[in-house]
Design a protein around this motif. Sequence first.
Motif, PDB file in Angstrom:
ATOM      1  N   THR A  31       0.939  -0.883  -0.087  1.00 46.16           N
ATOM      2  CA  THR A  31      -0.137  -0.037   0.201  1.00 46.16           C
ATOM      3  C   THR A  31       0.960   0.983  -0.149  1.00 46.16           C
ATOM      4  N   PRO A  32       1.816   1.260   0.984  1.00 49.04           N
ATOM      5  CA  PRO A  32       2.505   2.607   0.596  1.00 49.04           C
ATOM      6  C   PRO A  32       3.392   2.370  -0.443  1.00 49.04           C
ATOM      7  N   TYR A  35       1.103   3.676  -3.083  1.00 51.05           N
ATOM      8  CA  TYR A  35       0.569   5.380  -2.691  1.00 51.05           C
ATOM      9  C   TYR A  35       2.533   6.358  -3.458  1.00 51.05           C
ATOM     10  N   GLY A  36       3.870   5.880  -2.961  1.00 49.48           N
ATOM     11  CA  GLY A  36       4.444   6.507  -3.228  1.00 49.48           C
ATOM     12  C   GLY A  36       4.918   6.184  -4.759  1.00 49.48           C
ATOM     13  N   TYR A  38       2.154   6.004  -7.296  1.00 46.58           N
ATOM     14  CA  TYR A  38       1.092   6.842  -7.464  1.00 46.58           C
ATOM     15  C   TYR A  38       1.959   8.496  -7.656  1.00 46.58           C
ATOM     16  N   GLU A  39       2.457   8.876  -6.148  1.00 45.07           N
ATOM     17  CA  GLU A  39       2.850  10.308  -5.611  1.00 45.07           C
ATOM     18  C   GLU A  39       4.037  10.557  -6.960  1.00 45.07           C
ATOM     19  N   ARG A  42       2.723  11.455 -10.313  1.00 40.42           N
ATOM     20  CA  ARG A  42       2.251  12.782 -10.622  1.00 40.42           C
ATOM     21  C   ARG A  42       3.237  13.828 -10.579  1.00 40.42           C
TER      22      ARG A  42
END
Length: 50
Positions: A31-32, A35-36, A38-39, A42
């Motif tokens: 999960t982290p 998210y990392g 994805y960021e 982005r």
Amino acid sequence: MSDSSSQSPPDADAGKDRRPLIAFTWLWVGTPLAYGLYELIRKAAQLFTG
């Protein structure tokens, strides 16, 4: 010499007990990480597109 009967193979049911723990561990790490990533994507898009 060692007696091969003293080292019995693991039971097939023994692996089923750990599956929830393994799944939880993958989620705990994944999960982290997701998210990392994805960021990162982005912010890299913002950097290169303005």
